[in-house]
Scaffold this active site. Structure first.
Site, PDB file in Angstrom:
ATOM      1  N   CYS A  76       0.786  -1.241   0.000  1.00  0.00           N
ATOM      2  CA  CYS A  76       0.000   0.000   0.000  1.00  0.00           C
ATOM      3  C   CYS A  76       0.817   1.290   0.000  1.00  0.00           C
ATOM      4  CB  CYS A  76      -1.035  -0.014   1.131  1.00  0.00           C
ATOM      5  SG  CYS A  76      -0.597  -0.936   2.588  1.00  0.00           S
ATOM      6  N   ARG A 104       7.215 -11.321   4.969  1.00  0.00           N
ATOM      7  CA  ARG A 104       6.902 -11.036   6.370  1.00  0.00           C
ATOM      8  C   ARG A 104       7.630 -12.015   7.263  1.00  0.00           C
ATOM      9  NH1 ARG A 104       0.321  -9.913   5.736  1.00  0.00           N
ATOM     10  NH2 ARG A 104       0.574  -8.183   4.247  1.00  0.00           N
ATOM     11  N   GLN A 142       0.525 -11.232  -3.445  1.00  0.00           N
ATOM     12  CA  GLN A 142      -0.904 -10.968  -3.306  1.00  0.00           C
ATOM     13  C   GLN A 142      -1.496 -10.513  -4.645  1.00  0.00           C
ATOM     14  OE1 GLN A 142      -0.518  -8.072   0.011  1.00  0.00           O
ATOM     15  NE2 GLN A 142      -1.987  -9.367   1.067  1.00  0.00           N
ATOM     16  N   ASP A 174      -3.090  -8.002  -5.220  1.00  0.00           N
ATOM     17  CA  ASP A 174      -3.361  -6.787  -4.470  1.00  0.00           C
ATOM     18  C   ASP A 174      -3.835  -5.671  -5.389  1.00  0.00           C
ATOM     19  OD1 ASP A 174      -3.464  -5.473  -2.096  1.00  0.00           O
ATOM     20  OD2 ASP A 174      -1.303  -5.274  -1.824  1.00  0.00           O
ATOM     21  N   HIS A 178      -5.188  -1.236  -4.979  1.00  0.00           N
ATOM     22  CA  HIS A 178      -5.576  -0.087  -4.163  1.00  0.00           C
ATOM     23  C   HIS A 178      -6.346   0.882  -5.039  1.00  0.00           C
ATOM     24  CE1 HIS A 178      -2.132  -1.904  -2.102  1.00  0.00           C
ATOM     25  NE2 HIS A 178      -2.803  -1.591  -1.014  1.00  0.00           N
ATOM     26  N   LYS A 213     -14.635  -2.688   7.113  1.00  0.00           N
ATOM     27  CA  LYS A 213     -14.147  -3.592   6.068  1.00  0.00           C
ATOM     28  C   LYS A 213     -15.120  -4.740   5.860  1.00  0.00           C
ATOM     29  CE  LYS A 213     -11.307  -6.360   9.261  1.00  0.00           C
ATOM     30  NZ  LYS A 213      -9.971  -6.895   9.554  1.00  0.00           N
ATOM     31  N   HIS A 226      -8.289  -0.720   0.154  1.00  0.00           N
ATOM     32  CA  HIS A 226      -7.359  -1.850   0.032  1.00  0.00           C
ATOM     33  C   HIS A 226      -8.207  -3.077  -0.311  1.00  0.00           C
ATOM     34  CE1 HIS A 226      -4.256   0.295   2.620  1.00  0.00           C
ATOM     35  NE2 HIS A 226      -5.367   0.916   2.959  1.00  0.00           N
TER      36      HIS A 226
END
Length: 584
Positions: A274, A303, A321, A323, A325, A405, A453
């Site tokens: 992000c 991570r 991911q 992912d 945004h 969320k 997100h």
């Protein structure tokens, strides 16, 4: 699914019964904690040095537990002082530590049944007769550090499952037996998809077969997000401490970040994408006319997860991911969430998942932003779900500190629940206090965008693990690493087998002609059991003369083999792949 509080109380009470049974059978054992968890409970013990507690002891413990339950013992709650607690549990060091850590003046409660005393907040059932003596089973042993700290002593954690009725237990054990057969770690080795190296925990070595499926998933997701108005970006793997400090991750997430140093500056390998997306947004002046801006990134994140939490390719340190945004105005939240929900439903459908649960997490006590903003954001999410035809369950107070969320949970073919997709509303990261992202509004003034997100699959690694177990390795044709195998009945027909294979290869199918010297029976066994290839095309003199193939369907389909013209088979498999059919 909503938590069955009554059943959880039964499970917690059954944990106390197990602890009592183990203390009676193994004198000198020290007890730690024993909470109810999904489907059952566990309890942590420190056994005497001379005691070798193993799963072979389960039957004895279960027998003693049933004896205790049959005694119809009351669970008696009592409030005590700190000094009383220290005396009552003088021989239990883990309970003493818990008592000492309690704030002064806090109410301390104990529960006692059949002479067994435990430090516990409760609640518990009134009497052991409320625990069905035929509806629990001890399942496994694991190591667990006291209080989850690797600097503390390793305890023995005993897991058990517990249900209201024996048939519920029977169904669950049957599901677990089936899950064992589908274990992605075993199938990953058997099908030569990947391997994991204990010297490099949490990192996956993808083999050609597995990487073929992985890239097929990525190609599919790229196509889907591009169609849905996303632009794909890529951000650096290593970014400076200063960025992570401004984003807030350095202060709140540093323990999970791998940190490196260069030229006396600290950098972190990115654990999430992000901040990078916002840096791209900020790289030029944006206008309200540019919004919504949808930035997708298949970013590789790392991570520093504790090694004890890693699990095959389901829980790893290095992952990618799906992912994205979305930078938008507050007024665009509803329409963007609705658009995302529709995309998510389509993606899950294409992967064979049609049962979906949506969890709606609302404002927590510890939050930023005013109540009016939260109410608008929550209403926008609720309206978006309605527009997308989704019902949802409320999770009060479970939202992120920066916004509400949605979490999306799917169910696999044996009924297990997996939380994969999410979309989160974030007012915080783009704010002046954090990364200070702005756009010029219709009023010619600067405004901060809202950041959504979102992820659908979550990580490709975990989702592929789910797929392996859901399909037991027998992937639908569009995902299979080998879609078609062409097998000649003898080497005399190798040329025709290669000709059929080349024709399919030219059309983009993943195909292999098995023209080696191994006999046909052995080839078919390997293709069926290890590769789990959807279609085996057997060719001999008849097929060569008629420009046809004898189609053998995968063992799991139940279909009978049939002879088809090559062009007819091509038309059939082309439609199957185009439809993303889970049938072959």
């Amino acid at each position: 699914m909503a938590v069955d509080e009554k059943l959880q109380t039964v499970r917690h009470s059954c944990a106390h019964v197990m602890a009592e049974a183990i203390l009676k059978l193994f004198p000198g054992t020290k007890i730690a904690i024993g909470p109810a968890i999904e489907n059952g409970f566990y309890y942590d013990f420190e056994f005497p040095t001379e005691t070798k507690f193993t799963e072979t002891d389960f039957t004895t413990v279960e027998k003693e537990m049933r004896r205790i339950i049959a005694g119809n013992h009351d669970f008696v709650r009592k409030e005590i002082s700190k000094d009383e607690g220290l005396k009552l549990f003088a021989d239990q060091p883990y309970k003493i530590e818990l008592i000492k850590d309690l704030p002064e003046g806090e109410t301390i409660t104990t529960y006692e049944q059949d002479g067994y005393l435990d430090l516990c907040r409760g609640p518990h059932v009134a009497n052991t007769k409320e625990i069905n003596g035929q509806a629990f089973k001890l399942t496994k042993i694991a190591g667990a550090y006291w209080r989850g700290d690797s600097n503390n002593k390793m305890l023995t954690r005993v897991y058990a499952v517990c249900f209201a009725k024996p048939n519920d237990l029977k169904d669950y054990l049957k599901m677990m037996e089936e899950a064992e057969k589908r274990d992605h770690r075993k199938l990953g080795v058997q099908m030569d998809l990947f391997h994991l190296d204990p010297e490099d925990p949490g990192q996956i070595f993808w083999h050609p077969n597995g990487w073929t499926i992985y890239t097929a998933m990525q190609d599919y997701m790229r196509k889907m997000v591009r169609r849905d108005g996303y632009q794909e970006v890529n951000t650096p793997a290593i970014m400076p401490r200063t960025l992570w400090e401004r984003s807030g991750h350095w202060g709140h997430y540093q323990q999970n970040m791998f940190i490196t140093e260069s030229e006396k500056r600290l950098f972190a390998i990115k654990p999430m994408n992000c901040p990078g997306a916002l840096e791209i947004f900020k790289s030029r002046q944006r206008s309200y006319k540019d919004l919504p801006l949808r930035l997708a990134e298949f970013g590789h994140d790392v991570r520093n997860e504790p090694s004890g939490t890693l699990h095959g390719i389901m829980r790893v340190r290095g992952f990618v991911q799906d992912d994205a945004h979305i930078l938008c105005t507050e007024e665009q939240i509803g329409s963007e969430v609705a658009k995302f929900c529709k995309l998510l439903k389509q993606v899950y459908h294409d992967f064979g998942f049609n049962d979906l649960v949506v969890k709606f997490s609302t404002m927590p006590e510890d939050h930023v932003g005013d109540l009016a903003t939260w109410e608008r954001a929550e209403k926008a999410l609720a309206d978006a779900c309605t527009e997308a035809g989704l019902t949802y369950e409320i999770q009060p107070g479970e939202g992120a500190f920066y916004g509400p969320k949605l979490e999306f949970k799917l169910y696999d073919c044996i009924g297990r629940e997996w939380q994969c997709g999410t979309i989160q509303v974030d007012y915080q990261l783009p704010s002046a206090e954090r990364l200070d992202a702005t756009y010029i509004g219709a009023d010619n003034q600067k405004h901060h965008p809202v950041m959504l997100h979102r992820a659908i699959l979550g990580s490709f690694e975990r989702f592929l693990g789910i797929l392996i177990e859901n399909f037991a390795g027998a992937f639908p044709t569009w995902l299979a690493f080998e879609q078609v195998a062409v097998v000649p009945v003898s080497s005399e027909f190798n040329d025709y087998a290669q000709e059929v294979s080349n024709k399919l290869d030219d059309l983009g199918f993943r195909v292999k002609a098995y023209t080696d010297e191994e006999n046909m029976k052995s080839k078919i066994k390997t293709i069926s059991t290890e590769h789990r290839t959807p279609y085996i095309l057997v060719v001999g003199q008849k097929e060569k003369d008629e420009n046809s193939v004898c189609v053998r369907y995968r063992f799991s389909s139940g279909k009978q083999q049939q002879t088809m013209k090559v062009d007819d088979f091509i038309a059939y498999i082309t439609k199957n792949v185009a439809d993303k059919s889970v049938e072959i």
